[in-house]
Each structure stands twice: as C-alpha cells, then as structure tokens.
Design an enzyme around this catalytic site. Structure first.
Site, PDB file in Angstrom:
ATOM      1  N   ARG A  51       0.775  -1.458   0.238  1.00  0.00           N
ATOM      2  CA  ARG A  51      -0.016   0.033   0.133  1.00  0.00           C
ATOM      3  C   ARG A  51       0.704   1.188   0.111  1.00  0.00           C
ATOM      4  O   ARG A  51       0.723   2.233  -0.773  1.00  0.00           O
ATOM      5  CB  ARG A  51      -0.843   0.222   1.246  1.00  0.00           C
ATOM      6  N   THR A  52       1.619   1.203   0.885  1.00  0.00           N
ATOM      7  CA  THR A  52       2.496   2.756   0.866  1.00  0.00           C
ATOM      8  C   THR A  52       3.300   2.977  -0.186  1.00  0.00           C
ATOM      9  O   THR A  52       3.132   4.184  -0.582  1.00  0.00           O
ATOM     10  CB  THR A  52       3.300   2.535   2.325  1.00  0.00           C
ATOM     11  N   LYS A  80      25.772  -3.131  -0.400  1.00  0.00           N
ATOM     12  CA  LYS A  80      27.237  -3.330  -0.247  1.00  0.00           C
ATOM     13  C   LYS A  80      27.659  -2.213   0.838  1.00  0.00           C
ATOM     14  O   LYS A  80      28.740  -2.224   0.880  1.00  0.00           O
ATOM     15  CB  LYS A  80      27.468  -2.241  -1.407  1.00  0.00           C
ATOM     16  N   ARG A 101      11.128   4.052   3.426  1.00  0.00           N
ATOM     17  CA  ARG A 101      10.661   3.287   4.729  1.00  0.00           C
ATOM     18  C   ARG A 101      11.880   2.277   5.233  1.00  0.00           C
ATOM     19  O   ARG A 101      12.884   2.006   4.151  1.00  0.00           O
ATOM     20  CB  ARG A 101       9.470   2.177   4.002  1.00  0.00           C
ATOM     21  N   HIS A 129       4.504   5.713  11.771  1.00  0.00           N
ATOM     22  CA  HIS A 129       4.089   5.361  10.096  1.00  0.00           C
ATOM     23  C   HIS A 129       3.018   6.659   9.969  1.00  0.00           C
ATOM     24  O   HIS A 129       1.874   6.515   9.824  1.00  0.00           O
ATOM     25  CB  HIS A 129       3.155   4.305  10.128  1.00  0.00           C
TER      26      HIS A 129
HETATM   27  N1   CP Z   1      -0.457  -0.147   5.661  1.00  0.00           N
HETATM   28  C1   CP Z   1       0.718  -0.291   5.248  1.00  0.00           C
HETATM   29  O1   CP Z   1       1.831   0.340   5.629  1.00  0.00           O
HETATM   30  O2   CP Z   1       0.957  -1.178   4.097  1.00  0.00           O
HETATM   31  P1   CP Z   1       2.074  -1.596   3.506  1.00  0.00           P
HETATM   32  O3   CP Z   1       3.079  -2.210   4.582  1.00  0.00           O
HETATM   33  O4   CP Z   1       1.846  -2.699   2.488  1.00  0.00           O
HETATM   34  O5   CP Z   1       2.701  -0.479   2.898  1.00  0.00           O
END
Ligand code: CP
Length: 303
Positions: A51-52, A80, A101, A129
């Site tokens: 999703r993100t 590396k 991320r 998040h």
């Molecule tokens: N909700 C969420 O962060 O989903 P993903 O881990 O798929 O990005």
C-alpha cells in the site's frame, strides 16, 4: 523545506488544510492531473510494502509526476554497505521528493538531516507511520464527519504496531476521544504511550476481550500481529490468531460503528466481514492515495 517524520509535524489547522485538499482531489482529480509535471518522487523502501509504496507512486503519477526507487534493500547499494545519509545525498541529485521506509527507527530522520529534498517517513521500525496516520485521520474525518467526540477501540498488536502508536499520538490533539486498548497482556500498548495519556488526563482502558467492548465503540481499529518484530516464532504462533473479527462479533456493535485496518490483514478480520457496510478498510486504502497526493503537493510547495 519541510519533511514529514511524525503526524505531529503538522498542526491540527495544517492537517485540516491538508485534508480539505485531499477531499478536493477526490472530488475533482482532473484539476490536479498536471500539478507535478516534471517532478520526480523517489520511493526508497528498505522493508516490504504494498500500500504505502504503490499509493505514493500512484499519487505522484496521478499528479503528472514520475517515480524512481527501490523496493528492497537488497537491490540497492545498502547491500554493499552504503549509509542512509550517503544514499539520500545521492537521491537528492535525482529526485524532488523522497518517501523512505526503513526497519531502523529514526533512519528517515537521519536521512532528512542530510537531504536536499523533502523526506517523508513511510514507516520506521516499530516507531511511526505518519502517512498511515494521515490516511486514518482523513478516513475518520470523511466518513464520520469530524475528528472528535468518539470512542475508538484499538485491537491486536498494540506493542509493535507503529500505526497504532502514530494514530494515538495524533488523536490526543482532538477533543473528547476515549481510547479502549484491546490486546493480550504480551502485546499491550507501550508504557510511554499510556503515561502520556495519563499526563494529558485522557481517558483510556485496557481490556483483553473484544466482545466485551464492541457495543461501546464508534470506531474499531484492527491490527495484524507484527510477525517481523517478534523475537521468537513460538510467541508469534501463540498470539497470531488471538483476535478474529467475524460476523458474530460485528452483531454486537452499533449500526454506525466503522471498522478500520491499516492492512495487510492476515486472519484478524474474516473475509465475511468485508461485505458489511461498516467495514471501511478498503475505502481507507483509497483515502491513502488522496492524502499522499495532498502531502506531495504540500511538501513540494515548501521547497
Ligand atoms: N498499511 C501499510 O503500511 O501497508 P504496507 O505495509 O503494504 O505498505
């Protein structure tokens, strides 16, 4: 230049402006179809995501921009030994904005300190998040009409679930919100969060049985048990199916209660619940695109 590390980086007034923009994008997407012509988003994902990452990429493409990036640390020069600080200096030469991320808490913050472009924390370890929180807040505001005066149950892995920690931090700034934390003893909300709630005089209760509180809830925020953050497999197996929301439990809830989930789900919501009009988690994922479009526009304006 602004970055987004935490939902608290925006004041409630700025969040309202961001959500107004997201709702306008939802109503009139064609108005924004060329808003980012010539701009490039880099998605630097050192941890898995559906999703993100893809909603960020979709958001930039829908704004007329383009996307570069990696979806796995192993396919980047991190494999590396390159540091996050060096990587972001390089990405700053190639892109106008970056969503990152990382499994290490604070890594996007380290990147932001060395970056020449806005950096968005797209999830750092078990910490925060923020763009999921923006998605959650926009969903609540759009479907419930406001961001105050409700009882929210947060259920499942409240210990490792970064979406839960971010959401609680963001919701404490709104009026008359009551928190019900529903988890097994081993996955309770961290002490620093409950201490913060006590200091602010905000009402919360901790319970184990979901059935006991269903009738009290305006919102139920379900979460997955975070397998990747457990130290041993045995504990994960013992706890992973502790909660399963099914139609029998939904019958205990009010007619207007909404079920949210950041997704992905594993077993914690039976697929039979998807047909219930109160199941809002797929609509929530759609709001994630609108809010990320609004965020990209807002941060690019700050450069
Ligand atoms: N909700 C969420 O962060 O989903 P993903 O881990 O798929 O990005």
């Amino acid at each position: 230049m602004r970055h987004l590390m935490s939902p608290l980086d925006f004041t409630p007034k700025e969040l309202d402006q961001l959500f107004d923009l997201a709702n306008d994008i939802e109503r009139s997407p064609s108005k924004y179809a060329h808003a980012c012509d010539g701009k490039i988003l880099a998605t630097c994902f050192y941890e898995p995501s559906t999703r993100t990452r893809l909603s960020f990429e979709s958001a930039m493409i829908r704004l007329g921009g383009r996307v570069i990036g990696f979806s796995d640390a192993a396919s980047s020069s991190a494999s590396k030994g390159e540091s996050v600080s060096d990587t972001i200096r390089i990405i700053s030469c190639y892109a106008d904005i970056c969503a990152m991320r990382h499994p290490k808490e604070g890594a996007p913050m380290v990147a932001a300190e060395k970056s020449g472009i806005p950096v968005i924390n797209a999830g750092d370890g078990g910490h925060q998040h923020p763009t999921q929180t923006l998605t959650d807040l926009l969903t609540i505001r759009s479907l419930k009409g406001s961001l105050g005066n409700f009882t929210i149950g947060l259920c499942g892995d409240l210990k490792f679930g970064r979406t839960v920690h971010s959401l609680i931090n963001a919701l404490v700034r709104y009026d008359n919100i009551r928190f019900l934390f529903i988890s097994p003893e081993e996955l309770k909300c961290p002490d620093y969060i409950t201490e913060m709630l006590r200091e602010k005089g905000i009402s919360y209760s901790e319970v184990i049985r979901l059935e006991d509180v269903m009738p009290e809830l305006d919102l139920l925020y379900m979460t997955r048990v975070q397998k990747e953050r457990f130290f041993n497999e045995e504990d994960y197996i013992r706890l992973k199916d502790f909660y399963i929301l099914d139609t029998a439990k939904m019958e205990l809830a009010g007619r207007d209660m909404l079920v949210l989930h950041p997704l992905p789900r594993v077993n914690e919501i039976s697929v039979e619940v998807d047909a219930d009009p109160r199941a809002a988690y797929f609509r929530q994922a759609q709001y994630g695109v609108y809010v990320r479009m609004a965020l990209i526009l807002t941060l690019l304006e700050s450069v």
